[in-house]
Design an enzyme around this catalytic site. Structure first.
Site, PDB file in Angstrom:
ATOM      1  N   GLU A  94       0.811  -1.217   0.000  1.00 55.39           N
ATOM      2  CA  GLU A  94       0.000   0.000   0.000  1.00 55.39           C
ATOM      3  C   GLU A  94       0.849   1.274   0.000  1.00 55.39           C
ATOM      4  O   GLU A  94       0.391   2.341   0.400  1.00 55.39           O
ATOM      5  CB  GLU A  94      -0.941  -0.037   1.199  1.00 55.39           C
ATOM      6  CG  GLU A  94      -1.892  -1.224   1.152  1.00 55.39           C
ATOM      7  CD  GLU A  94      -2.616  -1.446   2.463  1.00 55.39           C
ATOM      8  OE1 GLU A  94      -3.548  -0.671   2.739  1.00 55.39           O
ATOM      9  OE2 GLU A  94      -2.257  -2.370   3.204  1.00 55.39           O
ATOM     10  N   SER A 152      -6.635  -1.746   2.291  1.00 56.72           N
ATOM     11  CA  SER A 152      -6.910  -1.069   1.016  1.00 56.72           C
ATOM     12  C   SER A 152      -7.434  -2.028  -0.043  1.00 56.72           C
ATOM     13  O   SER A 152      -7.257  -1.812  -1.236  1.00 56.72           O
ATOM     14  CB  SER A 152      -5.654  -0.345   0.489  1.00 56.72           C
ATOM     15  OG  SER A 152      -5.283   0.685   1.368  1.00 56.72           O
ATOM     16  N   SER A 202     -11.731   9.673   0.941  1.00 58.54           N
ATOM     17  CA  SER A 202     -11.859   8.403   1.660  1.00 58.54           C
ATOM     18  C   SER A 202     -13.068   8.437   2.578  1.00 58.54           C
ATOM     19  O   SER A 202     -13.548   9.505   2.983  1.00 58.54           O
ATOM     20  CB  SER A 202     -10.589   8.129   2.468  1.00 58.54           C
ATOM     21  OG  SER A 202      -9.449   8.074   1.631  1.00 58.54           O
TER      22      SER A 202
END
Length: 380
Positions: free
Chosen positions: A28, A208, A348
């Site tokens: 990530e 993620s 997000s």
């Protein structure tokens, strides 16, 4: 002539110095860089001095440029931390929080004393308690959960154990360790195949949505497990829940007050994505829609928020976490997972549900830094 001394203005208050740490060795890495770009743009420079510190994919800590544009995802280009030829060194003595930077052939220079670290590292070697342990040894305050909560909630199998011990409802799942897969593959496939399909196969210690597969029948299990094992030898297989996935943000309460829980949010994914995968989250945000507050009955909303607060405290979380729940078609509310370092770009889920709850992105950054600055060092 009046000899009364002229009152002197007090010296200006020292601004806290924040080291924003990003990049890292996990899959990530690029997401961490993109998150750092957002925080560097939004942090209040009148209130904080900022030191960007990048960690390369090889694990080198380097002095990074304060350049958000270079860290953003642009089209299909994924950013990464470049080796700048510098080496940032953390202090390991108590009460010495001065960062130094070394360059080949030069005398090490100081970057100044750091008051708080804002870790924006996702995945292993950052979100899993390892960085948190390093900062505890260095006696440096930091944003977010401590060692135990970070490590336990990074491991989805251990997370389920904590939830059930706290009396929280979870869906059916199977844990596949490396040893079990190598020695009893047929038994593992039979156990996982007994779950209701579709199932979701996940690396146990990744985030993620990296390495996750949706499997519609037993014939696809082995391939999905092997795919997840490319990211983690420990794998989780979860039965699909007929219903809706709903999420809330949790903020630590001030002065020992209970945790604060945001409005309930719901993601709708279009554009050919079968579920909220890596591409939908970070590469195709135009096909992701957030509803907040989600259209659910009041009693369901309150149950989700109650579960989130219980889970936050049961796990020993600090600072922030995002809690994901299922609202099943049969009316049950089940907890799916906690993310102790959720995605933190303005797009997000965590910042968005707090924005819908009245805390804008720059204010959320400030609140997290203040929580960290006011947290005691050592055991707590």
């Amino acid at each position: 002539m009046d000899s009364t001394p002229t009152p002197q203005s007090p010296p200006p208050a020292k601004r806290p110095r924040v080291a924003i740490v990003f990049g890292g060795r996990s899959q990530e890495h690029a997401i961490s860089c993109a998150t750092a770009a957002s925080v560097l743009r939004a942090i209040d420079r009148e209130s904080y001095d900022v030191i960007p510190v990048g960690i390369t994919r090889d694990g080198y800590w380097v002095q990074a440029a304060d350049d958000p544009a270079a860290l953003e995802i642009s089209g299909d280009r994924l950013p990464e931390v470049a080796d700048t030829g510098t080496q940032v060194v953390l202090p390991l003595g108590v009460h010495d929080r001065t960062l130094t930077v070394a360059r080949p052939g030069e005398v090490p220079a100081t970057l100044g004393e750091v008051d708080v670290v804002f870790p924006l590292l996702h995945g292993p070697f950052g979100e899993d308690g390892t960085l948190q342990g390093l900062l505890e040894l260095a006696d440096i305050r930091y944003v977010g959960c401590g060692v135990l909560a970070s490590a336990a909630m990074m491991d989805k199998a251990m997370m389920k154990t904590v939830f059930t011990s706290a009396g929280l409802p979870v869906g059916p799942y199977v844990v596949i360790t490396d040893a079990r897969w190598r020695t009893d593959r047929d038994g593992v496939l039979a156990e996982a195949g007994a779950l209701d399909f579709p199932v979701f196969v996940k690396p146990a210690r990744a985030g993620s949505s990296v390495g996750i597969s949706k499997v519609t029948g037993p014939e696809g299990l082995a391939e999905a497990i092997e795919s997840a094992r490319e990211h983690d030898p420990k794998v989780l297989v979860e039965a699909g829940i007929d219903g809706r996935e709903l999420e809330v943000g949790v903020l630590q309460g001030r002065d020992h007050a209970p945790p604060r829980v945001s409005e309930v949010g719901e993601i709708a994914v279009t554009g050919g994505h079968d579920f909220y995968d890596f591409g939908a989250k970070y590469l195709d945000e135009g096909n992701v829609e957030l509803s907040c507050p989600a259209q659910v009955p009041d009693e369901v909303r309150e149950e989700i928020r109650r579960i989130a607060a219980v889970a936050f405290e049961a796990a020993g979380c600090e600072g922030l976490s995002r809690v994901d729940c299922f609202y099943a078609d049969d009316g049950r509310v089940l907890i799916n997972e906690i993310n102790t370092l959720p995605g933190f770009t303005p797009y997000s889920m965590y910042p968005q549900v707090w924005a819908a709850s009245g805390i804008a992105y720059p204010d959320l950054i400030d609140e997290l830094l203040q929580l960290a600055l006011n947290r005691p060092l050592g055991l707590r």
